[in-house]
Design a protein around this motif. Structure first.
Motif, PDB file in Angstrom:
ATOM      1  N   CYS A 274       4.401   1.405  11.676  1.00 26.36           N
ATOM      2  CA  CYS A 274       4.732   0.143  10.809  1.00 26.36           C
ATOM      3  C   CYS A 274       3.580  -0.221   9.942  1.00 26.36           C
ATOM      4  O   CYS A 274       3.585  -1.294   9.286  1.00 26.36           O
ATOM      5  N   GLY A 275       2.515   0.558   9.763  1.00 27.95           N
ATOM      6  CA  GLY A 275       1.200   0.304   8.785  1.00 27.95           C
ATOM      7  C   GLY A 275       0.248  -0.236   9.305  1.00 27.95           C
ATOM      8  O   GLY A 275      -0.351  -0.883   8.592  1.00 27.95           O
ATOM      9  N   LYS A 276       0.063  -0.514  10.658  1.00 31.11           N
ATOM     10  CA  LYS A 276      -1.003  -1.472  11.091  1.00 31.11           C
ATOM     11  C   LYS A 276      -2.276  -0.787  10.710  1.00 31.11           C
ATOM     12  O   LYS A 276      -3.291  -1.424  10.223  1.00 31.11           O
ATOM     13  N   SER A 277      -2.521   0.637  10.734  1.00 30.21           N
ATOM     14  CA  SER A 277      -3.735   1.143  10.430  1.00 30.21           C
ATOM     15  C   SER A 277      -3.968   1.111   8.888  1.00 30.21           C
ATOM     16  O   SER A 277      -5.208   0.890   8.522  1.00 30.21           O
ATOM     17  N   THR A 278      -2.769   1.275   8.190  1.00 27.97           N
ATOM     18  CA  THR A 278      -3.019   1.149   6.770  1.00 27.97           C
ATOM     19  C   THR A 278      -3.304  -0.048   6.438  1.00 27.97           C
ATOM     20  O   THR A 278      -4.320  -0.116   5.551  1.00 27.97           O
ATOM     21  N   PHE A 279      -2.936  -1.023   6.932  1.00 28.70           N
ATOM     22  CA  PHE A 279      -3.283  -2.398   6.628  1.00 28.70           C
ATOM     23  C   PHE A 279      -4.742  -2.667   6.995  1.00 28.70           C
ATOM     24  O   PHE A 279      -5.317  -3.038   5.972  1.00 28.70           O
TER      25      PHE A 279
ATOM     26  N   ALA B 225       0.804  -1.183  -0.051  1.00 31.34           N
ATOM     27  CA  ALA B 225      -0.038  -0.110   0.072  1.00 31.34           C
ATOM     28  C   ALA B 225       0.833   1.321  -0.006  1.00 31.34           C
ATOM     29  O   ALA B 225       1.824   1.479   0.765  1.00 31.34           O
ATOM     30  N   ARG B 226       0.579   2.156  -0.826  1.00 35.92           N
ATOM     31  CA  ARG B 226       1.478   3.359  -0.983  1.00 35.92           C
ATOM     32  C   ARG B 226       0.619   4.709  -0.752  1.00 35.92           C
ATOM     33  O   ARG B 226      -0.398   4.779  -1.273  1.00 35.92           O
ATOM     34  N   TYR B 227       1.132   5.588  -0.172  1.00 33.90           N
ATOM     35  CA  TYR B 227       0.599   7.048  -0.172  1.00 33.90           C
ATOM     36  C   TYR B 227       1.626   7.816  -1.079  1.00 33.90           C
ATOM     37  O   TYR B 227       2.706   7.986  -0.702  1.00 33.90           O
ATOM     38  N   GLY B 228       1.111   8.376  -2.311  1.00 32.35           N
ATOM     39  CA  GLY B 228       1.808   9.094  -2.838  1.00 32.35           C
ATOM     40  C   GLY B 228       3.058   8.642  -3.483  1.00 32.35           C
ATOM     41  O   GLY B 228       3.961   9.069  -3.569  1.00 32.35           O
ATOM     42  N   GLY B 229       3.034   7.133  -3.850  1.00 30.74           N
ATOM     43  CA  GLY B 229       4.118   6.559  -4.475  1.00 30.74           C
ATOM     44  C   GLY B 229       4.932   6.041  -2.994  1.00 30.74           C
ATOM     45  O   GLY B 229       5.904   5.072  -3.425  1.00 30.74           O
ATOM     46  N   VAL B 230       4.940   6.281  -1.850  1.00 31.19           N
ATOM     47  CA  VAL B 230       5.883   5.786  -0.838  1.00 31.19           C
ATOM     48  C   VAL B 230       4.993   4.748  -0.115  1.00 31.19           C
ATOM     49  O   VAL B 230       3.962   4.669   0.310  1.00 31.19           O
ATOM     50  N   PRO B 231       5.668   3.753  -0.045  1.00 31.25           N
ATOM     51  CA  PRO B 231       5.217   2.312   0.606  1.00 31.25           C
ATOM     52  C   PRO B 231       4.932   2.409   1.924  1.00 31.25           C
ATOM     53  O   PRO B 231       5.844   2.889   2.642  1.00 31.25           O
ATOM     54  N   ALA B 232       3.901   2.324   2.449  1.00 36.51           N
ATOM     55  CA  ALA B 232       3.515   2.208   3.825  1.00 36.51           C
ATOM     56  C   ALA B 232       3.433   0.987   4.462  1.00 36.51           C
ATOM     57  O   ALA B 232       3.935   0.538   5.514  1.00 36.51           O
TER      58      ALA B 232
END
Lengths: 285, 293
Positions: free
Chosen positions: A67-72, A38-45
């Motif tokens: 560490c991207g828990k919420s993104t996940f 998952a990326r925000y503006g190209g930067v992987p979270a």
């Protein structure tokens, strides 16, 4: 369904949920996540996350901040679609159906996969209307009063609010508001309820009542909970995924990654990965 | 003690500059209030005596220099009809464009629309008047409807911006709470976002009404060729308060001058009351918006 939730003032860090963890061959897969980046503006979270989430279990996602828990978890009901620069790669199969596939409406996804947020976010409406809003919007208007009562009962809030359903939800305490948000989410009868650090803004007693709720409700729902509180994961989760930051890549950037995923008991007692062990024993993070 | 009171780092000079600037700013603020005060007082002194029941109930007497009862009922009715229809046209367009701007448009499109609304807000009223003249009046003749259309163009940016500003204050978490239930974007907007902005919509509309009720230039082109009969039909050109003030100011009859001042006083009172009401409503809705108490 037993509704009287007793609050135990001193909860031991027990690992009782494992008693209910069925052996792998008897677990029903709800989510089959394959190579999710998952990326925000190209930067992987988060990078290349693969794991399965099982029905009627509580799955915890733990790990250090950033560490991207919420993104996940927000990928699982396409909540991230609201962020303009967000892009996801890989597959999230929900009962075999790719959530990002063509013709999949995110509104329909969220209809089946509900979410409770970090900060209680009741609508500025009455307690009753908070629960009834989703039911009305989704056309579940038959027996509205009964549905509202049932949802509030399931969320262990009914006894506290039954005399004042017309009162503004904003006048409830933080813990009550969060239980109202849970009632709101389960009122529309989803399959899965995602909880993004649901207790981080709550005191220990309110936290405890929400954990008890999950124990009660997992017979009917599949829960995925993000938490930064390891005791909480140990208390409520059958399965636990440990996320951490990857080593810096060529561009010096780090992104979230899945380190280890297993039965909660295993993660907390005999983790296979050194990084997990360091984290759960408090040496890191 | 002495270290704090000593004139270190030019403290005395800095303190003097601070006082001076504070005094200038205060004086400027009071000057605005004084100008308004002088205007209200002078209009009230000249027009106050001519305010009576006849002003609101009688139409203008056909002859000047007569003691027969005369009033501006047709102008008040005309202004009410024209502004009422303009409001009915401008509120839906203004609110919907605010919703599009804040809830649905991508950032770049939203920027362009916000810019367009601000430019529209700055377009001189007479330009709007001549635009509506060329668009409608040339083909269909003058009418209150054409006047309403011109005024609604002036109202739309005011209502849209007032609504949009408050839509932007609604926490994203509220929208997410609804969307996470599987509720559509539109239903979310209608069900949980818009109800929080009703106060702002009412406020913005009230201010817009106050602003256009005194507009003269657009009506000059669209609804100025009128008789003195009391008319409600919006398909006809209707008299209006600002144009009557203009007309009477050029009359040879001193009684007409007095009536013009009286009409001006009514107009200015309406604007004052509407603005104060709007501020009160805005304050109330902001208190309500102050979620979680």
């Amino acid at each position: 369904m037993a509704t009287a939730v007793t609050i135990q003032p001193e909860r031991r860090v027990d690992l009782t949920p494992q008693a209910t963890l069925p052996p792998p061959e008897r677990r029903e897969t709800v989510f089959d996540i394959r190579g999710l980046t998952a990326r925000y503006g190209g930067v992987p979270a988060i990078s290349d996350v693969s794991m399965e989430i099982y029905e009627n279990l509580v799955t915890a996602v733990i790990g250090p901040s950033g560490c991207g828990k919420s993104t996940f978890i927000r990928c699982l009901n396409r909540m991230n679609d609201l962020v303009p620069a967000f892009r996801a790669e890989g597959e999230i199969l929900y009962h075999g159906l790719d959530l990002h596939g063509p013709g999949i409406d995110p509104v329909a996804v969220r209809r089946r996969i509900g979410m409770v947020f970090q900060k209680p976010n009741p609508f500025p409406k009455s307690i009753y209307d908070n629960v009834a809003f989703g039911l009305r919007a989704l056309g579940m208007k038959d027996g509205l009063d009964g549905r509202v009562e049932h949802a509030l009962t399931q969320a262990a809030l009914w006894d506290e609010v039954k005399g004042r359903l017309k009162m503004s939800a904003l006048e409830l305490s933080g813990g009550q508001q969060q239980r109202l948000c849970i009632a709101r989410a389960i009122a529309v009868e989803p399959d899965v309820v995602l909880l993004d650090e649901p207790a981080s803004a709550l005191d220990p007693i309110a936290t405890s009542s929400i954990e008890d709720l999950m124990h009660e409700l997992k017979r009917d729902y599949t829960f995925v909970i993000v938490t930064h509180n390891m005791q909480q994961a140990a208390r409520v989760a059958d399965m636990t995924a440990f996320f951490s930051l990857s080593p810096a890549g060529e561009d010096g950037r780090r992104s979230g990654m899945l380190v280890e995923y297993d039965a909660t008991q295993k993660i907390f007692t005999t983790p296979a990965d050194r990084r997990t062990e360091d984290y759960v024993t408090g040496r890191f993070g | 003690m002495s270290a704090l009171s000593a004139n270190t780092d030019g403290l005395r000079r800095r303190r003097a500059v601070n006082r001076l600037m504070e005094a200038i700013a205060t004086a400027a603020a009071f000057a605005a209030v004084v100008v308004l005060g002088i205007m209200v007082v002078s209009v009230a002194r000249r027009g106050g005596a001519a305010i009576d029941l006849n002003l609101f109930t009688k139409t203008p007497h056909p002859f000047s220099f007569t003691n027969q009862p005369s009033g501006l009922a047709n102008a008040f009715v005309g202004t009410a009809v024209i502004v009422g229809i303009a409001t009915a046209m401008a509120v839906p367009v203004g609110v919907l464009s605010a919703i599009y701007l804040n809830e649905f448009a991508r950032a770049r499109v939203a920027f362009l629309i916000a810019l367009a609304l601000d430019v529209l807000n700055g377009v001189p009223a007479i330009v709007v008047g001549i635009f509506v003249f060329a668009l409608i009046v040339v083909h269909h003749g003058q009418s209150a409807l054409a006047g309403s259309f011109a005024l609604s163009i002036l109202m739309i940016p005011l209502i849209a911006r007032a609504t949009q500003e408050v839509l932007a204050l609604v926490p994203q978490a509220t929208r997410e709470g609804s969307l996470a239930l599987g509720v559509s974007r539109w239903r979310t907007t209608l069900g949980v976002v818009l109800p929080q902005t009703i106060g702002a919509i009412v406020t913005g509309t009230t201010l817009a009404v106050a602003r256009v009720a005194g507009e003269t230039a657009p009506l000059l082109f669209t609804s100025s060729i009128v008789g003195d009969r009391l008319q409600w039909n919006p398909h006809l050109a209707l008299a209006s308060v600002p144009l009557k003030i203009f007309e009477y100011s050029e009359s040879p009859d001193p009684a007409d001058h007095a009536r013009a001042w009286a009409a001006a006083l009514v107009l200015i009172s309406f604007v004052l009351v509407a603005s104060i009401t709007a501020r009160a409503l805005a304050a109330r809705s902001r208190r309500r918006m102050g979620l979680h108490r």
